[in-house]
Design an enzyme around this catalytic site. Structure first.
Site, PDB file in Angstrom:
ATOM      1  N   HIS A   1      49.104  36.038  23.760  1.00 50.84           N
ATOM      2  CA  HIS A   1      47.987  36.360  24.672  1.00 50.84           C
ATOM      3  C   HIS A   1      46.641  35.934  24.060  1.00 50.84           C
ATOM      4  O   HIS A   1      45.736  36.754  23.914  1.00 50.84           O
ATOM      5  CB  HIS A   1      47.981  37.861  25.003  1.00 50.84           C
ATOM      6  CG  HIS A   1      47.247  38.167  26.278  1.00 50.84           C
ATOM      7  ND1 HIS A   1      47.658  39.141  27.157  1.00 50.84           N
ATOM      8  CD2 HIS A   1      46.124  37.624  26.823  1.00 50.84           C
ATOM      9  CE1 HIS A   1      46.815  39.188  28.179  1.00 50.84           C
ATOM     10  NE2 HIS A   1      45.872  38.274  28.001  1.00 50.84           N
ATOM     11  N   ILE A   2      46.578  34.638  23.708  1.00 49.83           N
ATOM     12  CA  ILE A   2      45.344  34.143  23.087  1.00 49.83           C
ATOM     13  C   ILE A   2      44.637  33.095  23.958  1.00 49.83           C
ATOM     14  O   ILE A   2      43.624  32.526  23.535  1.00 49.83           O
ATOM     15  CB  ILE A   2      45.608  33.539  21.678  1.00 49.83           C
ATOM     16  CG1 ILE A   2      46.835  32.636  21.674  1.00 49.83           C
ATOM     17  CG2 ILE A   2      45.799  34.633  20.649  1.00 49.83           C
ATOM     18  CD1 ILE A   2      46.570  31.201  21.688  1.00 49.83           C
TER      19      ILE A   2
ATOM     20  N   THR B   1      49.521  31.536  31.764  1.00 49.09           N
ATOM     21  CA  THR B   1      48.459  32.253  31.062  1.00 49.09           C
ATOM     22  C   THR B   1      47.952  33.412  31.922  1.00 49.09           C
ATOM     23  O   THR B   1      46.945  34.022  31.570  1.00 49.09           O
ATOM     24  CB  THR B   1      47.255  31.331  30.776  1.00 49.09           C
ATOM     25  OG1 THR B   1      46.796  30.808  32.029  1.00 49.09           O
ATOM     26  CG2 THR B   1      47.605  30.201  29.830  1.00 49.09           C
TER      27      THR B   1
ATOM     28  N   GLU C   1      54.020  43.493  26.389  1.00 48.64           N
ATOM     29  CA  GLU C   1      53.275  43.007  25.213  1.00 48.64           C
ATOM     30  C   GLU C   1      53.034  44.177  24.277  1.00 48.64           C
ATOM     31  O   GLU C   1      52.717  45.274  24.746  1.00 48.64           O
ATOM     32  CB  GLU C   1      51.951  42.390  25.657  1.00 48.64           C
ATOM     33  CG  GLU C   1      52.157  41.157  26.537  1.00 48.64           C
ATOM     34  CD  GLU C   1      50.855  40.477  26.954  1.00 48.64           C
ATOM     35  OE1 GLU C   1      49.786  40.836  26.423  1.00 48.64           O
ATOM     36  OE2 GLU C   1      50.911  39.585  27.799  1.00 48.64           O
TER      37      GLU C   1
HETATM   38  P1  NAD Z   1      39.910  34.508  39.700  1.00 46.53           P
HETATM   39  O1  NAD Z   1      39.827  35.842  40.358  1.00 46.53           O
HETATM   40  O2  NAD Z   1      38.666  33.682  39.586  1.00 46.53           O
HETATM   41  O3  NAD Z   1      41.018  33.627  40.459  1.00 46.53           O
HETATM   42  C1  NAD Z   1      42.251  34.127  40.866  1.00 46.53           C
HETATM   43  C2  NAD Z   1      42.654  33.355  42.114  1.00 46.53           C
HETATM   44  O4  NAD Z   1      43.988  33.722  42.466  1.00 46.53           O
HETATM   45  C3  NAD Z   1      41.769  33.667  43.329  1.00 46.53           C
HETATM   46  O5  NAD Z   1      41.183  32.477  43.832  1.00 46.53           O
HETATM   47  C4  NAD Z   1      42.723  34.288  44.327  1.00 46.53           C
HETATM   48  O6  NAD Z   1      42.426  33.947  45.664  1.00 46.53           O
HETATM   49  C5  NAD Z   1      44.054  33.713  43.888  1.00 46.53           C
HETATM   50  N1  NAD Z   1      45.222  34.439  44.352  1.00 46.53           N
HETATM   51  C6  NAD Z   1      45.381  35.774  44.505  1.00 46.53           C
HETATM   52  N2  NAD Z   1      46.626  36.038  44.949  1.00 46.53           N
HETATM   53  C7  NAD Z   1      47.274  34.846  45.053  1.00 46.53           C
HETATM   54  C8  NAD Z   1      48.586  34.470  45.447  1.00 46.53           C
HETATM   55  N3  NAD Z   1      49.491  35.366  45.849  1.00 46.53           N
HETATM   56  N4  NAD Z   1      48.910  33.152  45.408  1.00 46.53           N
HETATM   57  C9  NAD Z   1      47.998  32.230  45.018  1.00 46.53           C
HETATM   58  N5  NAD Z   1      46.721  32.533  44.670  1.00 46.53           N
HETATM   59  C10 NAD Z   1      46.380  33.826  44.684  1.00 46.53           C
HETATM   60  O7  NAD Z   1      40.559  34.767  38.278  1.00 46.53           O
HETATM   61  P2  NAD Z   1      40.557  33.797  37.000  1.00 46.53           P
HETATM   62  O8  NAD Z   1      39.348  34.077  36.181  1.00 46.53           O
HETATM   63  O9  NAD Z   1      40.847  32.419  37.433  1.00 46.53           O
HETATM   64  O10 NAD Z   1      41.806  34.424  36.201  1.00 46.53           O
HETATM   65  C11 NAD Z   1      43.121  34.411  36.741  1.00 46.53           C
HETATM   66  C12 NAD Z   1      44.017  35.349  35.946  1.00 46.53           C
HETATM   67  O11 NAD Z   1      44.197  34.821  34.631  1.00 46.53           O
HETATM   68  C13 NAD Z   1      43.404  36.742  35.704  1.00 46.53           C
HETATM   69  O12 NAD Z   1      43.680  37.619  36.775  1.00 46.53           O
HETATM   70  C14 NAD Z   1      44.082  37.185  34.423  1.00 46.53           C
HETATM   71  O13 NAD Z   1      45.234  37.944  34.732  1.00 46.53           O
HETATM   72  C15 NAD Z   1      44.491  35.884  33.743  1.00 46.53           C
HETATM   73  N6  NAD Z   1      43.754  35.639  32.470  1.00 46.53           N
HETATM   74  C16 NAD Z   1      44.462  35.506  31.312  1.00 46.53           C
HETATM   75  C17 NAD Z   1      43.812  35.228  30.123  1.00 46.53           C
HETATM   76  C18 NAD Z   1      44.581  35.025  28.843  1.00 46.53           C
HETATM   77  O14 NAD Z   1      44.036  35.261  27.755  1.00 46.53           O
HETATM   78  N7  NAD Z   1      45.813  34.574  28.884  1.00 46.53           N
HETATM   79  C19 NAD Z   1      42.413  35.117  30.101  1.00 46.53           C
HETATM   80  C20 NAD Z   1      41.715  35.240  31.305  1.00 46.53           C
HETATM   81  C21 NAD Z   1      42.401  35.502  32.497  1.00 46.53           C
END
Ligand code: NAD
Length: 309
Positions: A283-284, A233, A264
């Site tokens: 992407h939901i 996701t 996408e």
């Molecule tokens: P967040 O910033 O709270 O957490 C991301 C984590 O990833 C951080 O703790 C960071 O330290 C870690 N990180 C960075 N690089 C890394 C690596 N190389 N290996 C391991 N960990 C690493 O973000 P979140 O709110 O948890 O969201 C994560 C991602 O999910 C977003 O960046 C976004 O791309 C995606 N997202 C997708 C949807 C969707 O609709 N599918 C919705 C929300 C977020």
């Protein structure tokens, strides 16, 4: 009066909040009319986007008065954050506001994939009864969920999975081993290779940055437990889709759920088209009704604060 432009869908109640205090253009179709969008930004103080409007140097050049970019979600890969910083423009994501929706999507996918429950639909409507083949699925209880990225979404997913009796491990090199999030969520930190070798379900929660592009490639998939499942996701670019398709065809992985894609919308007939045991959604993960409302209200309030209106 300050001018605000919204170029993608925003919850109507949040649009109404902004409409009372700024001069507002709510134009959710402009994300697909780049020329119109760029021509309309000359005097705009704040721009609100989801994940499709590319906020790059070209857009910033067209918006010389811009002070704030509100992002209806998290993940800033469609925004050139450095270019914004260089121009003194604040970028405000909806941190945490859709985490629960994504976490629920992940747990649903893990249950569905480990049980194989989704695999019968096409056969059933064709009059088949594949009960014997689908009797070998697994319960979630006692199995291991591996989270790559342990931020807002990873932590909430860990809590939901723990309620099902799953063991949760995570890999996040940015989070020190003594960070309270590990103990608070009863999650064990692991190196990436160890996590891949251990987890029955691997779920990705990292931002898309150069270091995470194709983090899950052919070699890392080979390092996964045989018969494990993968859930993405995060962002499509984190997974090498061709390598995943091969692993599904060869049966190295038992299944995968993908909510995000390298390109996408996904076009017909790509590398994933003939891969088995694959569940695709458009992407939901983060866009339930409740998340839309929370995300939109958070950004409406934050943009008002930032503009002082
Ligand atoms: P967040 O910033 O709270 O957490 C991301 C984590 O990833 C951080 O703790 C960071 O330290 C870690 N990180 C960075 N690089 C890394 C690596 N190389 N290996 C391991 N960990 C690493 O973000 P979140 O709110 O948890 O969201 C994560 C991602 O999910 C977003 O960046 C976004 O791309 C995606 N997202 C997708 C949807 C969707 O609709 N599918 C919705 C929300 C977020």
């Amino acid at each position: 009066m300050k001018q605000v432009c919204i170029s993608e869908f925003m919850d109507p109640d949040a649009v109404a909040v902004l409409d009372k205090c700024v001069q507002l253009r709510y134009e959710p179709t402009w994300v697909d009319q780049r020329d119109v969008l760029l021509k309309s930004l000359a005097n705009v103080d704040a721009l609100i986007v989801r994940n499709r409007t590319q906020v790059n140097a070209e857009l910033l050049d067209a918006a010389p008065a811009l002070k704030v970019v509100g992002r209806l979600g998290v993940g800033l890969d469609n925004i050139d954050v450095k270019a914004c910083e260089a121009r003194g423009i604040r970028v405000i994501p909806a941190t945490g506001a859709n985490a629960r929706s994504v976490a629920e999507y992940v747990v649903t996918s893990a249950l569905m994939l480990m049980r194989g429950a989704y695999l019968s639909h096409a056969e059933m409507v064709a009059g088949k009864w594949p009960r014997a083949r689908l009797s070998e699925g697994h319960e979630a209880f006692g199995r291991t969920l591996g989270l790559i990225g342990f931020g807002d979404i990873g932590r909430l997913t860990a809590r939901l999975a723990a309620a099902l009796g799953m063991q949760v491990v995570a890999h996040d090199p940015m989070l020190p081993a003594d960070h309270p999030a590990w103990a608070e969520n009863n999650v064990k930190p692991l190196a990436l290779d160890a996590l891949l070798a251990t987890a029955d379900a691997v779920s990705l929660h990292v931002p898309l940055v150069p270091a995470t592009r194709h983090l899950i490639n052919a070699e890392r998939i080979r390092g996964m437990k045989r018969g494990a499942v993968l859930i993405n996701t995060a962002r499509g670019g984190v997974v090498d889709e061709a390598a995943l398709a091969t692993a599904l065809k060869e049966g190295t992985l038992a299944g995968a759920a993908l909510d995000v894609f390298e390109n996408e919308p996904l076009s017909a007939g790509g590398v994933l088209a003939d891969a088995p045991n694959l569940v695709l959604t458009p992407h939901i993960g983060g866009v339930s009704h409740e998340a839309n409302v929370r995300v939109s209200m958070m950004i409406a309030d934050a943009v008002r604060d930032a503009l002082g209106v």
